[in-house]
Design a protein around this motif. Sequence first.
Motif, PDB file in Angstrom:
ATOM      1  N   VAL A 145     -11.236  10.129  36.416  1.00  0.00           N
ATOM      2  CA  VAL A 145     -10.573  11.146  35.459  1.00  0.00           C
ATOM      3  C   VAL A 145     -11.894  11.855  36.096  1.00  0.00           C
ATOM      4  O   VAL A 145     -10.973  13.201  36.725  1.00  0.00           O
ATOM      5  N   PHE A 146     -12.259  12.446  35.709  1.00  0.00           N
ATOM      6  CA  PHE A 146     -14.031  12.527  36.087  1.00  0.00           C
ATOM      7  C   PHE A 146     -14.362  13.465  37.797  1.00  0.00           C
ATOM      8  O   PHE A 146     -14.400  14.214  38.334  1.00  0.00           O
ATOM      9  N   LYS A 147     -14.421  11.683  38.340  1.00  0.00           N
ATOM     10  CA  LYS A 147     -15.090  12.315  39.544  1.00  0.00           C
ATOM     11  C   LYS A 147     -13.469  12.541  40.449  1.00  0.00           C
ATOM     12  O   LYS A 147     -13.887  13.034  41.605  1.00  0.00           O
ATOM     13  N   ALA A 148     -12.626  11.924  40.254  1.00  0.00           N
ATOM     14  CA  ALA A 148     -10.852  13.020  40.923  1.00  0.00           C
ATOM     15  C   ALA A 148     -10.811  14.409  40.219  1.00  0.00           C
ATOM     16  O   ALA A 148     -10.449  15.050  41.438  1.00  0.00           O
ATOM     17  N   GLU A 149     -11.532  14.983  39.530  1.00  0.00           N
ATOM     18  CA  GLU A 149     -10.748  16.438  39.320  1.00  0.00           C
ATOM     19  C   GLU A 149     -12.347  16.857  38.719  1.00  0.00           C
ATOM     20  O   GLU A 149     -11.626  18.517  39.018  1.00  0.00           O
ATOM     21  N   GLY A 150     -13.284  16.843  39.137  1.00  0.00           N
ATOM     22  CA  GLY A 150     -14.550  17.328  38.285  1.00  0.00           C
ATOM     23  C   GLY A 150     -15.363  18.005  39.593  1.00  0.00           C
ATOM     24  O   GLY A 150     -15.868  18.694  39.006  1.00  0.00           O
TER      25      GLY A 150
END
Length: 190
Positions: A74-79
């Motif tokens: 999630v961090f990689k996709a949204e951050g």
Amino acid sequence: MNPKRADRRVLRTRKAIMAAFDRLLSEQNLDKITVSAIARNAGIDRKTFYLHYKSIDDLANRKAEEALEQILAVFKAEGLGKSFPERIHIILSEVNNILTENMAVYSNIAERLTADQALAHFEQAAGPALAHSGFSTEVMTNQQMHLRLQFFVGGSISLYSTWLKSDHSQPIETVSNAIEEALWSGRPRE
């Protein structure tokens, strides 16, 4: 034998083992769960369990690693491209989602998993990726990054663990808000 077919069977068996483990964790304490019960619940035999996991602790550790991998995804996709405070908020929001999705399971894991074990899993699963994803707003040595991650993650694990072991009368957002406030204490937000 077709390698893709074997891979699908392995994945299906691991998924069945993890689902059985989750069901049992939602019903009883981790220390009461046996390999025989997991195998019976998953529709496999004990030998098959041991082909995939060394022990119940190994399975619990894998469960924690999967949660960390989900947080990192999630961090990689949204951050990416977001400010440091926004990235931290994304991470903590996903932790909240994972923990509240199956509180019985994670409460059981929190009872058993030490902060050092959780930190080791976090560093293995996420540390290097976070270090190269702009997690830090400053140029730091690996040792400095390690110490900051250890401080941040150790404190966060402690707060979440305490919350999981509580009666949940406080919303989980209280924990993530306290973590965010502690991070920005004495430091301006971007």
